[in-house]
Design an enzyme around this catalytic site. Structure first.
Site, PDB file in Angstrom:
ATOM      1  N   CYS A  79       0.839  -1.198   0.000  1.00  0.00           N
ATOM      2  CA  CYS A  79       0.000   0.000   0.000  1.00  0.00           C
ATOM      3  C   CYS A  79       0.882   1.259   0.000  1.00  0.00           C
ATOM      4  O   CYS A  79       1.595   1.500  -0.965  1.00  0.00           O
ATOM      5  CB  CYS A  79      -0.988  -0.031   1.165  1.00  0.00           C
ATOM      6  SG  CYS A  79      -2.335   1.165   0.995  1.00  0.00           S
ATOM      7  N   HIS A 184      -3.643  -4.793  -0.491  1.00  0.00           N
ATOM      8  CA  HIS A 184      -3.206  -5.425   0.752  1.00  0.00           C
ATOM      9  C   HIS A 184      -3.283  -6.947   0.617  1.00  0.00           C
ATOM     10  O   HIS A 184      -4.369  -7.523   0.773  1.00  0.00           O
ATOM     11  CB  HIS A 184      -4.101  -4.983   1.912  1.00  0.00           C
ATOM     12  CG  HIS A 184      -3.899  -3.578   2.343  1.00  0.00           C
ATOM     13  ND1 HIS A 184      -3.030  -3.223   3.353  1.00  0.00           N
ATOM     14  CD2 HIS A 184      -4.446  -2.424   1.894  1.00  0.00           C
ATOM     15  CE1 HIS A 184      -3.050  -1.914   3.512  1.00  0.00           C
ATOM     16  NE2 HIS A 184      -3.906  -1.400   2.634  1.00  0.00           N
ATOM     17  N   GLU A 186      -2.384  -9.108   2.764  1.00  0.00           N
ATOM     18  CA  GLU A 186      -2.769  -9.658   4.065  1.00  0.00           C
ATOM     19  C   GLU A 186      -4.266  -9.539   4.327  1.00  0.00           C
ATOM     20  O   GLU A 186      -4.786 -10.153   5.263  1.00  0.00           O
ATOM     21  CB  GLU A 186      -1.970  -8.969   5.184  1.00  0.00           C
ATOM     22  CG  GLU A 186      -2.435  -7.591   5.578  1.00  0.00           C
ATOM     23  CD  GLU A 186      -2.011  -6.471   4.645  1.00  0.00           C
ATOM     24  OE1 GLU A 186      -2.227  -5.293   5.000  1.00  0.00           O
ATOM     25  OE2 GLU A 186      -1.449  -6.761   3.570  1.00  0.00           O
TER      26      GLU A 186
END
Length: 205
Positions: A79, A184, A186
């Protein structure tokens, strides 16, 4: 061991939890000595470009990240961590980024209010490089974005994936040992976890 770089302006815990979920040991640090001992490093980021670079410079993380990249070991920016790898951002005129890669970071146009800014949600990827973190990732895979500024890379050869949100967005780059995603991993479900597994594999772990 994967080092998650803590410079005081990153959302670390979601990355740490994802690494633990895939069975990867990690440590949180901003110290150059500890960072250089790691097999790979992740540079996360939230907030504004200028604030993040101020924190990077104050914490010593700027020098540590440059030294880590020079070591040839894999680094993953996430990001704002992607944007910090470039010279600067329209968000913070005059603030100098790391300058590792070349390209422009500009605000996503709202199309006269037709698009919500920030761009927040799931978008599909057009994958340009099918190796590195994108090894085995299906075309049109959906990933999660939260951002108001976007990358247009100077060199198309480093663009690993694109998406569209009113404009074409360079959503990921891979250049030698430097990898970065605007989205992202994750927070991107099974697809994102596979990308993190691929990154860990790139470190030789």
């Amino acid at each position: 061991m994967i080092a998650v770089i803590d410079y005081g302006a990153g959302n670390l815990q979601s990355v740490v939890k994802a690494l633990h979920f895939i069975g990867c040991d990690c440590t949180i640090t901003s110290r150059k000595e500890e960072l250089l001992q790691a097999d790979g490093a992740i540079l996360p980021g939230v907030g504004s470009f200028a604030d993040a670079m101020d924190c990077m410079n104050r914490s010593g993380a700027t020098e540590a990240v440059r030294s880590f990249i020079d070591s040839g070991k894999p680094l993953l920016g996430i990001c704002l961590g992607l944007q910090l790898l470039f010279d600067g951002s329209e968000e913070s005129p005059g603030a100098k980024g790391l300058g590792i890669l070349k390209g422009s970071i500009t605000k996503i146009p709202s199309q006269n209010g037709a698009l919500k800014i920030p761009h927040m949600g799931w978008n599909s990827l057009e994958i340009c490089q099918h190796d590195g973190i994108f090894k085995g990732i299906p075309e049109d895979a959906y990933v999660y974005f939260v951002h108001s500024y976007f990358l247009k890379a100077e060199d198309d050869a480093i663009v690993a994936a694109r998406t569209h949100y009113g404009v074409a967005i360079d959503a990921a780059v891979q250049c030698r040992n430097v990898i970065a995603t605007q989205f992202h991993p994750e927070k991107s479900g099974k697809v994102g976890l596979q990308m993190l597994r691929n990154f860990v594999e790139m470190t030789g772990r």
